[in-house]
Design a protein around this motif. Structure first.
Motif, PDB file in Angstrom:
ATOM      1  N   ARG A   1       0.842  -1.216   0.000  1.00  0.00           N
ATOM      2  CA  ARG A   1       0.000   0.000   0.000  1.00  0.00           C
ATOM      3  C   ARG A   1       0.869   1.254   0.000  1.00  0.00           C
ATOM      4  NH1 ARG A   1      -3.206  -3.013   3.685  1.00  0.00           N
ATOM      5  NH2 ARG A   1      -2.155  -1.997   5.454  1.00  0.00           N
ATOM      6  N   GLU A   2       1.965   1.189   0.738  1.00  0.00           N
ATOM      7  CA  GLU A   2       2.814   2.371   0.862  1.00  0.00           C
ATOM      8  C   GLU A   2       3.724   2.572  -0.352  1.00  0.00           C
ATOM      9  OE1 GLU A   2       6.200   4.285   3.889  1.00  0.00           O
ATOM     10  OE2 GLU A   2       5.071   2.469   4.468  1.00  0.00           O
ATOM     11  N   HIS A   3       4.237   1.461  -0.900  1.00  0.00           N
ATOM     12  CA  HIS A   3       5.270   1.573  -1.943  1.00  0.00           C
ATOM     13  C   HIS A   3       4.790   1.124  -3.328  1.00  0.00           C
ATOM     14  CE1 HIS A   3       8.345   2.465   1.087  1.00  0.00           C
ATOM     15  NE2 HIS A   3       7.786   1.516   1.828  1.00  0.00           N
ATOM     16  N   GLY A   4       3.620   0.522  -3.381  1.00  0.00           N
ATOM     17  CA  GLY A   4       3.074   0.106  -4.671  1.00  0.00           C
ATOM     18  C   GLY A   4       3.433  -1.318  -5.051  1.00  0.00           C
ATOM     19  N   VAL A   5       2.577  -1.895  -5.903  1.00  0.00           N
ATOM     20  CA  VAL A   5       2.781  -3.264  -6.384  1.00  0.00           C
ATOM     21  C   VAL A   5       3.511  -3.200  -7.726  1.00  0.00           C
ATOM     22  CG1 VAL A   5       1.670  -5.416  -7.075  1.00  0.00           C
ATOM     23  CG2 VAL A   5       0.667  -4.021  -5.242  1.00  0.00           C
ATOM     24  N   ILE A   6       4.628  -3.866  -7.842  1.00  0.00           N
ATOM     25  CA  ILE A   6       5.394  -3.812  -9.086  1.00  0.00           C
ATOM     26  C   ILE A   6       4.690  -4.610 -10.188  1.00  0.00           C
ATOM     27  CG2 ILE A   6       7.580  -3.501  -7.862  1.00  0.00           C
ATOM     28  CD1 ILE A   6       8.202  -6.437  -8.472  1.00  0.00           C
ATOM     29  N   GLN A   7       4.912  -4.203 -11.429  1.00  0.00           N
ATOM     30  CA  GLN A   7       4.321  -4.866 -12.585  1.00  0.00           C
ATOM     31  C   GLN A   7       5.360  -5.583 -13.442  1.00  0.00           C
ATOM     32  OE1 GLN A   7       0.979  -4.867 -12.773  1.00  0.00           O
ATOM     33  NE2 GLN A   7       1.038  -3.644 -10.881  1.00  0.00           N
ATOM     34  N   HIS A   8       6.641  -5.317 -13.180  1.00  0.00           N
ATOM     35  CA  HIS A   8       7.721  -5.928 -13.956  1.00  0.00           C
ATOM     36  C   HIS A   8       8.920  -6.137 -13.023  1.00  0.00           C
ATOM     37  CE1 HIS A   8      10.951  -6.351 -16.947  1.00  0.00           C
ATOM     38  NE2 HIS A   8       9.986  -6.685 -17.802  1.00  0.00           N
ATOM     39  N   PRO A   9       9.697  -7.220 -13.231  1.00  0.00           N
ATOM     40  CA  PRO A   9      10.839  -7.481 -12.350  1.00  0.00           C
ATOM     41  C   PRO A   9      11.831  -6.332 -12.257  1.00  0.00           C
ATOM     42  CG  PRO A   9      10.365  -9.417 -13.669  1.00  0.00           C
ATOM     43  CD  PRO A   9       9.477  -8.330 -14.185  1.00  0.00           C
ATOM     44  N   ASN A  10      12.000  -5.549 -13.345  1.00  0.00           N
ATOM     45  CA  ASN A  10      12.959  -4.439 -13.317  1.00  0.00           C
ATOM     46  C   ASN A  10      12.633  -3.419 -12.225  1.00  0.00           C
ATOM     47  OD1 ASN A  10      14.735  -5.260 -15.291  1.00  0.00           O
ATOM     48  ND2 ASN A  10      13.579  -4.313 -16.960  1.00  0.00           N
ATOM     49  N   GLN A  11      11.361  -3.332 -11.847  1.00  0.00           N
ATOM     50  CA  GLN A  11      10.949  -2.356 -10.841  1.00  0.00           C
ATOM     51  C   GLN A  11      11.455  -2.710  -9.446  1.00  0.00           C
ATOM     52  OE1 GLN A  11       6.704  -2.678 -12.186  1.00  0.00           O
ATOM     53  NE2 GLN A  11       6.765  -0.435 -11.970  1.00  0.00           N
ATOM     54  N   LEU A  12      11.954  -3.938  -9.273  1.00  0.00           N
ATOM     55  CA  LEU A  12      12.507  -4.333  -7.977  1.00  0.00           C
ATOM     56  C   LEU A  12      13.719  -3.490  -7.596  1.00  0.00           C
ATOM     57  CD1 LEU A  12      12.229  -8.231  -8.261  1.00  0.00           C
ATOM     58  CD2 LEU A  12      11.075  -6.787  -6.555  1.00  0.00           C
ATOM     59  N   THR A  13      14.396  -2.898  -8.575  1.00  0.00           N
ATOM     60  CA  THR A  13      15.569  -2.078  -8.270  1.00  0.00           C
ATOM     61  C   THR A  13      15.189  -0.825  -7.484  1.00  0.00           C
ATOM     62  OG1 THR A  13      15.375  -0.933 -10.406  1.00  0.00           O
ATOM     63  CG2 THR A  13      16.808  -2.892 -10.309  1.00  0.00           C
ATOM     64  N   MET A  14      13.919  -0.480  -7.484  1.00  0.00           N
ATOM     65  CA  MET A  14      13.445   0.704  -6.749  1.00  0.00           C
ATOM     66  C   MET A  14      12.876   0.338  -5.385  1.00  0.00           C
ATOM     67  SD  MET A  14      11.631   2.827  -9.868  1.00  0.00           S
ATOM     68  CE  MET A  14      10.516   1.483 -10.310  1.00  0.00           C
ATOM     69  N   HIS A  15      13.040  -0.900  -4.977  1.00  0.00           N
ATOM     70  CA  HIS A  15      12.441  -1.350  -3.719  1.00  0.00           C
ATOM     71  C   HIS A  15      13.487  -1.987  -2.814  1.00  0.00           C
ATOM     72  CE1 HIS A  15       8.107  -0.816  -4.626  1.00  0.00           C
ATOM     73  NE2 HIS A  15       8.524  -0.904  -5.882  1.00  0.00           N
ATOM     74  N   ASN A  16      13.124  -2.058  -1.543  1.00  0.00           N
ATOM     75  CA  ASN A  16      13.964  -2.748  -0.564  1.00  0.00           C
ATOM     76  C   ASN A  16      13.715  -4.252  -0.700  1.00  0.00           C
ATOM     77  OD1 ASN A  16      15.880  -2.499   1.563  1.00  0.00           O
ATOM     78  ND2 ASN A  16      14.285  -3.083   3.033  1.00  0.00           N
TER      79      ASN A  16
END
Length: 298
Positions: free
Chosen positions: A171-186
């Motif tokens: 809810r706070e950081h959003g649900v990713i739609q592609h594996p590349n978006q993991l680089t923006m997450h902890n």
């Protein structure tokens, strides 16, 4: 002789030679010959036979009473011997890697032991490669296939990886739609050497490896799960490890249309080909297949 006695008892129970023959699957003449043979043995008439009726003689009544008891005793003896031959007893020594052992084997053992009260179990929780010969274990459970060709190896559980995070984190950081978006997450990662971690995914013909970063690395998955429960970030672990958290909503699956690429490794159960406890081992494996969550049992 026992077959002849059993035929005699069946004739008395059915009340006629023809009915007894039908039940036994033989001809009435064959039944009649067996009764005559039995009467020759006891040197006396056991049955009064007419065209329409059949009755026990006085000797026949006593013979029927004693013969019924003998046949019943033999049946009870056979049942007792059979139950002993199929009884699960003795000691079963099991070596299982720690995370799987704590999550599934330890909680299930009391039920298995209640089903087999004459069995004892020795459980070893150990992540090392196990040598069943040297360590004298009956059963081993490990990730991956043992190299020893003298072992019987059976796949037990799929080791499919699941990417997930807590509802609050999403809810706070959003649900990713592609594996590349993991680089923006902890990303909370398994690591035994502190080096950069790459999570690999595939979707159809597309394959991608993402170097993830986060503020928690651990050689064990349980630390990562607890951190994810407390909204710290994404984790990528086997489904069997995350089963209860996913089922109860503490963690939420993500990127379900992508498959984490780990080479299709499974959890395997293995034992020695010449083990004297194979009946007990098979009962244990059958029990696990029945009791483990069906969606990841192979």
């Amino acid at each position: 002789m026992l077959k002849t006695i059993s035929t005699f008892l069946k004739v008395v129970e059915c009340g006629s030679l023809s009915k007894a023959a039908e039940v036994l699957g033989v001809s009435p003449s064959a039944v009649s010959r067996q009764i005559s043979h039995l009467e020759d043995k006891v040197e006396g008439k056991l049955l009064k036979r007419t065209a329409r009726s059949l009755a026990l003689t006085e000797i026949g009544q006593e013979y029927y009473k004693q013969a019924s008891k003998i046949i019943k005793d033999i049946e009870n003896l056979n049942s007792t011997v059979k139950s002993h031959s199929t009884e699960i007893k003795g000691t079963l020594s099991i070596s299982v890697f720690e995370s799987f052992g704590l999550a599934y084997i330890s909680p299930l053992l009391p039920k298995f032991l209640k089903q087999h009260p004459n069995l004892s179990i020795e459980l070893d929780l150990n992540n090392d490669v196990v040598d069943l010969y040297r360590k004298r274990f009956d059963v081993g459970i490990r990730l991956g296939v043992p190299k020893d060709s003298s072992l019987v190896v059976r796949p037990l559980v799929r080791n499919n990886l699941v990417l997930c995070a807590s509802p609050a984190y999403l809810r706070e950081h959003g649900v990713i739609q592609h594996p590349n978006q993991l680089t923006m997450h902890n990303c909370l990662s398994l690591s035994r050497n502190g080096k950069a971690v790459k999570w690999n995914f595939c979707k159809g013909a597309e394959e991608i490896g993402v170097e993830v970063r986060g503020n928690l690395l651990s050689a064990g998955g349980q630390v990562l799960i607890e951190a994810a429960r407390q909204d710290l970030g994404y984790i990528l672990l086997p489904e069997w490890v995350l089963y209860q958290d996913l089922r109860e909503g503490r963690l939420v699956r993500c990127l379900d249309d992508w498959e984490a690429n780990i080479g299709r490794t499974h959890v395997y159960v293995f034992y020695l080909k010449d083990s004297f406890t194979q009946k007990t081992i098979q009962a244990f494996i059958d029990f696990l297949r029945q009791e483990l969550p069906s969606q990841f049992v192979i």
